[in-house]
Design a protein around this motif. Sequence first.
Motif, PDB file in Angstrom:
ATOM      1  N   ARG A   1      13.798   9.694  19.626  1.00 41.35           N
ATOM      2  CA  ARG A   1      14.442   9.692  18.321  1.00 41.35           C
ATOM      3  C   ARG A   1      13.467   9.088  17.318  1.00 41.35           C
ATOM      4  NH1 ARG A   1      19.724   6.094  17.375  1.00 41.35           N
ATOM      5  NH2 ARG A   1      18.219   4.496  16.833  1.00 41.35           N
ATOM      6  N   PRO A   2      13.225   9.765  16.188  1.00 42.85           N
ATOM      7  CA  PRO A   2      12.300   9.201  15.196  1.00 42.85           C
ATOM      8  C   PRO A   2      12.946   8.028  14.460  1.00 42.85           C
ATOM      9  CG  PRO A   2      13.252  11.221  14.354  1.00 42.85           C
ATOM     10  CD  PRO A   2      13.741  11.070  15.764  1.00 42.85           C
ATOM     11  N   ALA A   3      12.109   7.122  13.989  1.00 46.00           N
ATOM     12  CA  ALA A   3      12.595   6.016  13.167  1.00 46.00           C
ATOM     13  C   ALA A   3      12.886   6.552  11.774  1.00 46.00           C
ATOM     14  CB  ALA A   3      11.554   4.906  13.114  1.00 46.00           C
ATOM     15  N   MET A   4      14.068   6.233  11.245  1.00 46.90           N
ATOM     16  CA  MET A   4      14.454   6.657   9.900  1.00 46.90           C
ATOM     17  C   MET A   4      13.966   5.569   8.945  1.00 46.90           C
ATOM     18  SD  MET A   4      16.089   9.396  10.633  1.00 46.90           S
ATOM     19  CE  MET A   4      17.489   9.960   9.736  1.00 46.90           C
ATOM     20  N   VAL A   5      13.067   5.936   8.024  1.00 51.23           N
ATOM     21  CA  VAL A   5      12.400   4.917   7.189  1.00 51.23           C
ATOM     22  C   VAL A   5      12.370   5.302   5.721  1.00 51.23           C
ATOM     23  CG1 VAL A   5      10.928   4.177   9.105  1.00 51.23           C
ATOM     24  CG2 VAL A   5      10.120   5.959   7.566  1.00 51.23           C
ATOM     25  N   MET A   6      12.106   4.263   4.908  1.00 48.27           N
ATOM     26  CA  MET A   6      11.817   4.457   3.493  1.00 48.27           C
ATOM     27  C   MET A   6      10.368   4.076   3.290  1.00 48.27           C
ATOM     28  SD  MET A   6      15.148   3.065   1.516  1.00 48.27           S
ATOM     29  CE  MET A   6      16.713   3.867   1.689  1.00 48.27           C
ATOM     30  N   VAL A   7       9.640   4.889   2.553  1.00 46.82           N
ATOM     31  CA  VAL A   7       8.194   4.739   2.425  1.00 46.82           C
ATOM     32  C   VAL A   7       7.827   4.396   0.980  1.00 46.82           C
ATOM     33  CG1 VAL A   7       5.982   5.916   2.810  1.00 46.82           C
ATOM     34  CG2 VAL A   7       7.933   6.459   4.245  1.00 46.82           C
ATOM     35  N   ALA A   8       6.786   3.552   0.826  1.00 46.12           N
ATOM     36  CA  ALA A   8       6.316   3.149  -0.501  1.00 46.12           C
ATOM     37  C   ALA A   8       5.635   4.323  -1.188  1.00 46.12           C
ATOM     38  CB  ALA A   8       5.362   1.964  -0.383  1.00 46.12           C
ATOM     39  N   LYS A   9       5.938   4.491  -2.487  1.00 50.45           N
ATOM     40  CA  LYS A   9       5.282   5.538  -3.286  1.00 50.45           C
ATOM     41  C   LYS A   9       3.851   5.147  -3.586  1.00 50.45           C
ATOM     42  CE  LYS A   9       9.005   7.632  -5.942  1.00 50.45           C
ATOM     43  NZ  LYS A   9       9.536   7.826  -7.295  1.00 50.45           N
ATOM     44  N   GLY A  10       3.037   6.156  -3.856  1.00 47.53           N
ATOM     45  CA  GLY A  10       1.637   5.925  -4.152  1.00 47.53           C
ATOM     46  C   GLY A  10       1.313   5.736  -5.592  1.00 47.53           C
TER      47      GLY A  10
ATOM     48  N   GLU B   1       0.844  -1.204   0.000  1.00 44.62           N
ATOM     49  CA  GLU B   1       0.000   0.000   0.000  1.00 44.62           C
ATOM     50  C   GLU B   1       0.877   1.251   0.000  1.00 44.62           C
ATOM     51  OE1 GLU B   1      -3.476   0.522   0.173  1.00 44.62           O
ATOM     52  OE2 GLU B   1      -3.610  -1.606  -0.359  1.00 44.62           O
ATOM     53  N   PRO B   2       0.447   2.300  -0.710  1.00 43.87           N
ATOM     54  CA  PRO B   2       1.202   3.554  -0.666  1.00 43.87           C
ATOM     55  C   PRO B   2       1.271   4.090   0.770  1.00 43.87           C
ATOM     56  CG  PRO B   2      -0.531   3.654  -2.338  1.00 43.87           C
ATOM     57  CD  PRO B   2      -0.721   2.381  -1.574  1.00 43.87           C
ATOM     58  N   ASN B   3       2.335   4.782   1.061  1.00 45.68           N
ATOM     59  CA  ASN B   3       2.544   5.409   2.369  1.00 45.68           C
ATOM     60  C   ASN B   3       2.812   4.385   3.477  1.00 45.68           C
ATOM     61  OD1 ASN B   3       2.968   7.984   3.298  1.00 45.68           O
ATOM     62  ND2 ASN B   3       0.919   8.212   4.149  1.00 45.68           N
ATOM     63  N   THR B   4       3.295   3.204   3.097  1.00 45.46           N
ATOM     64  CA  THR B   4       3.647   2.165   4.061  1.00 45.46           C
ATOM     65  C   THR B   4       5.165   2.138   4.215  1.00 45.46           C
ATOM     66  OG1 THR B   4       1.738   0.843   3.417  1.00 45.46           O
ATOM     67  CG2 THR B   4       3.486  -0.307   4.566  1.00 45.46           C
ATOM     68  N   VAL B   5       5.635   1.895   5.431  1.00 46.33           N
ATOM     69  CA  VAL B   5       7.070   1.812   5.677  1.00 46.33           C
ATOM     70  C   VAL B   5       7.591   0.518   5.070  1.00 46.33           C
ATOM     71  CG1 VAL B   5       8.866   1.640   7.434  1.00 46.33           C
ATOM     72  CG2 VAL B   5       6.926   3.186   7.777  1.00 46.33           C
ATOM     73  N   VAL B   6       8.514   0.637   4.106  1.00 42.44           N
ATOM     74  CA  VAL B   6       9.080  -0.510   3.410  1.00 42.44           C
ATOM     75  C   VAL B   6      10.375  -0.972   4.094  1.00 42.44           C
ATOM     76  CG1 VAL B   6      10.003  -1.329   1.198  1.00 42.44           C
ATOM     77  CG2 VAL B   6       8.089   0.268   1.235  1.00 42.44           C
ATOM     78  N   THR B   7      11.216  -0.012   4.469  1.00 44.83           N
ATOM     79  CA  THR B   7      12.496  -0.323   5.089  1.00 44.83           C
ATOM     80  C   THR B   7      12.729   0.584   6.292  1.00 44.83           C
ATOM     81  OG1 THR B   7      13.371  -0.821   2.888  1.00 44.83           O
ATOM     82  CG2 THR B   7      14.987  -0.542   4.642  1.00 44.83           C
TER      83      THR B   7
END
Length: 196
Positions: free
Chosen positions: A187-196, A167-173
Amino acid sequence: MSKEQQNQNETVEPVQNEPEVLAAEGEVVEPSAAEETEVSLIQQLEESRAEVDALKKELAELKPRAQAEIQNIRRRAEQDVEKAHKFGLEKFATELLPVVDSLERAIEASQGDEDKVKAIREGVEMTLGLFLSSLEKFNVEQLNPQGEVFNPEHHQAMSMVPAEGVEPNTVVTVVQKGYLLNGRLVRPAMVMVAKG
């Protein structure tokens, strides 16, 4: 007259009669300075009493407000003390997080099947487990949002990547895990997010 009688007459002072000033009918008599002063003092006394009454009334109106303000100050001070207790460890916890990161990287790097590597990995995993349980005792919670919907309050997006079947806007990594202390972001989680 004898001398004694003369001396007695001399020692007795003659009484002087003040002439009475009587006003004739219709005639205005001017008050004396003493009477004017007395009237002035009475007026000042009445004005002072009125001022005192007004101040008492104002004090009675302000008293509940002052008590409410004192309660607000007391409540704020209690909240500040509570926050100091709750979040006093924030700086200390922040300093410990790189140690957790290093232990996790050591586990990832020791992925070989050799016995020596397995032994090292198991030791590091046990150390990491002890370390995380120690942090949990002090209400430090790890954020690992892998597969979750992106939350800008707890996650920091490093980039948006194309991802099939997600799904778009889901944390992938998750590049770096985040942490909360008593529900507050450390500390925020550093993430990569799925494109929509």
